[in-house]
Design an enzyme around this catalytic site. Sequence first.
Site, PDB file in Angstrom:
ATOM      1  N   LYS A 174       0.834  -1.262   0.078  1.00  0.00           N
ATOM      2  CA  LYS A 174      -0.057   0.098  -0.010  1.00  0.00           C
ATOM      3  C   LYS A 174       0.867   1.284   0.006  1.00  0.00           C
ATOM      4  CE  LYS A 174      -1.474  -1.516   3.722  1.00  0.00           C
ATOM      5  NZ  LYS A 174      -2.203  -1.762   5.023  1.00  0.00           N
ATOM      6  N   THR A 207      -6.879   9.329   9.152  1.00  0.00           N
ATOM      7  CA  THR A 207      -6.602   8.172   8.658  1.00  0.00           C
ATOM      8  C   THR A 207      -6.298   6.926   9.472  1.00  0.00           C
ATOM      9  OG1 THR A 207      -4.333   8.395   8.199  1.00  0.00           O
ATOM     10  CG2 THR A 207      -5.614   9.158   6.399  1.00  0.00           C
ATOM     11  N   GLY A 209      -7.012   3.761  10.971  1.00  0.00           N
ATOM     12  CA  GLY A 209      -7.762   2.375  10.538  1.00  0.00           C
ATOM     13  C   GLY A 209      -7.884   2.106   9.049  1.00  0.00           C
ATOM     14  N   THR A 210      -7.224   2.902   8.322  1.00  0.00           N
ATOM     15  CA  THR A 210      -7.360   2.748   6.923  1.00  0.00           C
ATOM     16  C   THR A 210      -6.779   1.329   6.406  1.00  0.00           C
ATOM     17  OG1 THR A 210      -5.134   3.956   6.699  1.00  0.00           O
ATOM     18  CG2 THR A 210      -7.003   5.305   6.062  1.00  0.00           C
ATOM     19  N   GLY A 211      -5.650   0.870   6.973  1.00  0.00           N
ATOM     20  CA  GLY A 211      -5.103  -0.490   6.597  1.00  0.00           C
ATOM     21  C   GLY A 211      -6.354  -1.480   6.808  1.00  0.00           C
ATOM     22  N   CYS A 212      -6.596  -1.420   7.738  1.00  0.00           N
ATOM     23  CA  CYS A 212      -7.917  -2.561   8.546  1.00  0.00           C
ATOM     24  C   CYS A 212      -8.954  -2.571   7.526  1.00  0.00           C
ATOM     25  CB  CYS A 212      -8.185  -2.249   9.723  1.00  0.00           C
ATOM     26  SG  CYS A 212      -6.803  -2.156  11.098  1.00  0.00           S
TER      27      CYS A 212
END
Length: 267
Positions: A174, A207, A209-212
Site C-alpha cells: 500500500k 486516517t 484504521g485505513t489499513g484494516c
Amino acid sequence: MVYKALTIAGSDSGGGAGIQADLKTFQELGVFGMSALTAVTAQNTLGVQGVYPLSPEAVAKQIESVATDLGADAVKTGMLFSAEIIEAVAAKVKQFGWTCLVVDPVMIAKGGAPLLQEEAVNALKTYLLPLAMVVTPNIPEAEALTGLTIRTMEDRKEAAKRLHELGVKHVVIKGGHDDDGEETVDVLYDGSEFFYFTSKRIDTKHTHGTGCTFAAAITAELAKGKTVQEAVQTAKSFIQAAIEHTLGIGHGHGPTNHWAYREKAAR
Ligand SMILES: Nc1ncnc2c1ncn2[C@@H]1O[C@H](COP(=O)(O)OP(=O)(O)OP(=O)(O)O)[C@@H](O)[C@H]1O
Ligand SMILES: Cc1ncc(CO)c(N)n1
C-alpha cells in the site's frame, strides 16, 4: 446466498480500526461478519493507552467455534500480537483448510504503539504467509518483512517479489505512507504481473484504521467470489470514499467513514 467472513484481530475501543473496522466493512459490503479476538486494546484517536492480549488457547477456541458451526468463505487476520498467537492461528487455518486468507501484517499503530512483538515478525513469515492468498503490508511493514529499504516504486516491486517467494499468492504493497505526489498508489503482484491501483491523495489527518478497512474490504469481496484484482479495486474505492467523507470525530487522528461507499453508491 449468505456470504460469511471471519476476522481474527484485536479490538480497538475507539471503533476505527481492528475488529470494529473489519466488522463494519463486512456489513457495508453485504457480508456476514464473525470475529475471533486476539487482544483488547484501550485505544482512541489520540493513541493506544493499553494492550491486553488473550491466550493462544482463547484465540484458537473462538476460531474453532466459528469453523465447526458457521464456516467462513474468507478469513482475515489483523493484529496478532505474539509468535504464539500466530502459530495458533496458522494451525487452525490449516486444520480447517482455509485458502481464502487475507493477512494484514499489522505491526505498529499510527501513533507508534507496537501491536506485534518484534520477535513475532519471523513467525508471520514462517507460519502464516505461506498459507495466505493475499498479504497487504504498508511500506514500513514491507520493509520489516523483507529487510529492504523502500524509497522508489522499483524498491516496492522488489519487496513484493521477495514476499511472494515466501509462498503468499498475491502481495499488495500500500502507498499510504508514500508522501510524494498527488496520488496514492497501491501495487499488486500476483507472481508474474504488477497491477497499479491509483487514487487522488487526500490531505487529511483522519486516517486511523485505513489499513484494516482496506484489507477487510478485500476479504469481503473475496468471500463473495470476486477475483483478487476485482477485490483490490473495490477496496481502493471503498477506502477512498471512507477517507474523503471524513466524520471529524475525536481529538486526534480520527476514523474513516465506513458508510460513505454505500451512500455514494446510493446517490
Ligand atoms: N491520504 C490518503 N489519501 C488517499 N488514500 C489513502 C491515503 N492514505 C492511505 N490511503 C489508502 O488507504 C489504504 C491503506 O493504506 P495505508 O498505507 O495508510 O495503510 P496502513 O498504514 O496499514 O493503515 P493503518 O495502520 O492506519 O491501519 C491504501 O489503499 C492507501 O492507498
Ligand atoms: C486493534 C488494532 N488493530 C490494528 C490497528 C492498525 O491500524 C490498530 N490501530 N488497532
